[in-house]
Write an enzyme that holds these catalytic residues in place. Structure first.
Site, PDB file in Angstrom:
ATOM      1  N   SER A  17       0.805  -1.234   0.000  1.00  0.00           N
ATOM      2  CA  SER A  17       0.000   0.000   0.000  1.00  0.00           C
ATOM      3  C   SER A  17       0.830   1.273   0.000  1.00  0.00           C
ATOM      4  CB  SER A  17      -0.889   0.029   1.233  1.00  0.00           C
ATOM      5  OG  SER A  17      -2.113  -0.546   0.937  1.00  0.00           O
ATOM      6  N   VAL A  49       1.013  -3.605   4.117  1.00  0.00           N
ATOM      7  CA  VAL A  49       0.870  -4.868   4.837  1.00  0.00           C
ATOM      8  C   VAL A  49       2.134  -5.733   4.865  1.00  0.00           C
ATOM      9  CG1 VAL A  49      -1.634  -5.126   4.635  1.00  0.00           C
ATOM     10  CG2 VAL A  49      -0.169  -5.951   2.798  1.00  0.00           C
TER      11      VAL A  49
HETATM   12  N1  GLU Z   1      -1.874  -5.615  -2.140  1.00  0.00           N
HETATM   13  C1  GLU Z   1      -2.575  -5.372  -0.932  1.00  0.00           C
HETATM   14  C2  GLU Z   1      -4.070  -5.468  -1.158  1.00  0.00           C
HETATM   15  O1  GLU Z   1      -4.621  -4.762  -1.945  1.00  0.00           O
HETATM   16  C3  GLU Z   1      -2.187  -4.057  -0.356  1.00  0.00           C
HETATM   17  C4  GLU Z   1      -2.753  -3.898   0.974  1.00  0.00           C
HETATM   18  C5  GLU Z   1      -1.977  -2.988   1.851  1.00  0.00           C
HETATM   19  O2  GLU Z   1      -0.759  -2.911   1.858  1.00  0.00           O
HETATM   20  O3  GLU Z   1      -2.711  -2.346   2.621  1.00  0.00           O
HETATM   21  O4  GLU Z   1      -4.710  -6.288  -0.570  1.00  0.00           O
END
Ligand code: GLU
Length: 391
Positions: A63, A258
Site C-alpha cells: 500500500s 501490509v
Molecule cells: N496488495 C494489498 C491489497 O490490496 C495491499 C494492501 C496494503 O498494503 O494495505 O490487498
C-alpha cells in the site's frame, strides 16, 4: 558510525525487543516474511541516507505505492479530475472496506484499496504493461534507482485478489473506473508487488518532504503542489483506521503497507522509513510505528507543535560605521516572520542617524509568501526616510 546514525541505532535497539503482532498472512509470500527483520532509514535535505538494522532487506511496497501512484495521477490528470473519481475523507474503516460515497460511488479516499484502484485506472497507458511501466518509472524516480516488480508476489496477489476485483466491479458500476476492471486491478496488483528496501522508502518519503525534488538525484519528480496534496491526504488517511490516532501521537503524514513497511514525512526536514513485518490489528507495522513515534518525540518533529523556524526568518545584521547598515533576510518569510522583522527594524530605525541608510535585503530569502511580502512593503511605507527594502 556518525553521531546521527548512532542516535538512530539507539532508537532501533530500544524498540527491537518488542514482539507484538504477526506478519500478514492473506497471501503466502507475505506470510513467509522473516518476522525478526527490523530496519530504519532517514534522508535529509542533502540526500544522505542514514540507515540502521536490516537495511538491505527487500520487501514488496504494497500500500505504500498508493501515495506515489496518486502523485502520478495528480501530475498527469490534475486535481479536479482525480477528485471526480475519489474523495479525500478518512474512511475510519479497514483498507479493503467498500467505503463508497452514497450518491456518487466515489471511494472515500485514495489510501484505501477501492480508492487506490480508482487512482490506478487514471494512470495513462493503453494496456496493463504500459501503465505498469509508467508506475514503475514513477516509483523509481521517487526512489532514485530502478525498481522492479516481483512477479511471484504479483501472481499470488492476482490469484487471491477477488475482493479487490469485486471492488473494481463496484467502481465500474458507478462509472468511477476509467477503462476496464482487469486493466485497473492488474496495474494495482503490480504496483503493490514492486520490491523496495527501507532505504528506497526513505528516499521516496524525502522526495515528498522536499516538495517533489528527490534530494539524492536532485531531479524534480512531481510539482510542489502535487507533493503537498499527497501529503495532505497521507496526513488524514495514510495509516488505515488508525490515521487519527497516528496524527495525534506522531504528527507526521505517513503511509504503511501490509508487508511491514512504513514511511513518514517531516516537510523540509526528513523522509523516514521503517520496516518490520509484524502488524497490529489495523495492518500497521508494530515496531515500525514505534520507531517513527520515538523519532518524532525525540527530535521534536510533530508538525502541529510550534516550530520557530517558520516564525523567524534568518536575519544577519551588518552595521555600517556611521550608523545604519544592511539587514539580510534568509530562509522563509511567512506572516509571523514579517512581524518579527518589523520589530527588529523599528528598533534599528529609531536610532538611525540623519543621512544614514538602513537597507533590508530580502533577495536571499529561500521562500516568501505573497501575503508576507505585501505586509512587509506596507510597513516600509511608514518607516523613516533612509530605510530601504530590496526585494
Ligand atoms: N496488495 C494489498 C491489497 O490490496 C495491499 C494492501 C496494503 O498494503 O494495505 O490487498
Amino acid at each position: 558510525m556518525d553521531p546521527i546514525t548512532a542516535l538512530l541505532d539507539d532508537v532501533l535497539a530500544e524498540i527491537a525487543p518488542q514482539d507484538a503482532g504477526a506478519p500478514a498472512d492473506y497471501i503466502p509470500e507475505l506470510a513467509a516474511a522473516d518476522p525478526e527483520r527490523l530496519a530504519f532509514a532517514v534522508v535529509g535535505p542533502h540526500g544522505r541516507v542514514r540507515a540502521v538494522g536490516d537495511d538491505a532487506a527487500e520487501f514488496t511496497i504494497q500500500s505504500i505505492s498508493k501515495p506515489f501512484v496518486l502523485a502520478l495521477a495528480l501530475q498527469e490528470q490534475g486535481r479536479d479530475r482525480v477528485l471526480s473519481r475519489v474523495g479525500v475523507e478518512p474512511s475510519g474503516e479497514p483498507f479493503n472496506a467498500i467505503s463508497l460515497e452514497a450518491g456518487t460511488g466515489r471511494p472515500a479516499n485514495p489510501m484505501i484499496n477501492a480508492g487506490a484502484i480508482a487512482v490506478s485506472s487514471l494512470v495513462p497507458g493503453d494496456d496493463v504493461d504500459e501503465r505498469t511501466a509508467r508506475v514503475v518509472e514513477t516509483l523509481s524516480a521517487f526512489a532514485g534507482r530502478s525498481l522492479w516488480v516481483d512477479e511471484a508476489v504479483y501472481a499470488s496477489e492476482s490469484a487471491t485478489g477477488d475482493r479487490n476485483r469485486a471492488l473494481a466491479h463496484l467502481l465500474r458500476s458507478h462509472d468511477v473506473l476509467e477503462g476496464g476492471v482487469e486493466t485497473a486491478v492488474e496495474t494495482y496488483f503490480r504496483q503493490c508487488a514492486v520490491i523496495v528496501t527501507v532505504r528506497d522508502l526513505a528516499v521516496m518519503a524525502a522526495t515528498l518532504a522536499f516538495g517533489g525534488v528527490n534530494p539524492v538525484t536532485r531531479r524534480r519528480v512531481i510539482d510542489g503542489p502535487v507533493a503537498r496534496d499527497v501529503l495532505s491526504i497521507m496526513g488524514s488517511c495514510g495509516m488505515y483506521d488508525f490515521s487519527g490516532e497516528w496524527m495525534l501521537r506522531v504528527g507526521l503524514p505517513a503511509k504503511s503497507g501490509v508487508s511491514g513497511g512504513l514511511l513518514a514525512v517531516a516537510p523540509s526536514q526528513f523522509g523516514v522509513a521503517a520496516f518490520s513485518p509484524r502488524l497490529d490489528e489495523h495492518g500497521n507495522t508494530v515496531r515500525g510505528g514505534l520507531v517513527v513515534e520515538t523519532l518524532s518525540e525525540r527530535f521534536g518533529m510533530h508538525l502541529l507543535e510550534p516550530h520557530e523556524s517558520v516564525a523567524v526568518p534568518a536575519v544577519a545584521i551588518e552595521r555600517a560605521p556611521g550608523g545604519g547598515g544592511v539587514i539580510r533576510l534568509g530562509g522563509e518569510l511567512g506572516f509571523a516572520g514579517t512581524e518579527r522583522i518589523v520589530a527588529i527594524l523599528r528598533d534599528f530605525a529609531d536610532g538611525l542617524p540623519a543621512g544614514a541608510t538602513l537597507t533590508v535585503d530580502a533577495t536571499g530569502l529561500g521562500a516568501s509568501h505573497p501575503g508576507a511580502v505585501v505586509a512587509l512593503r506596507a510597513e516600509f511605507e511608514t518607516m523613516p526616510a533612509g530605510v530601504v527594502l530590496v526585494v
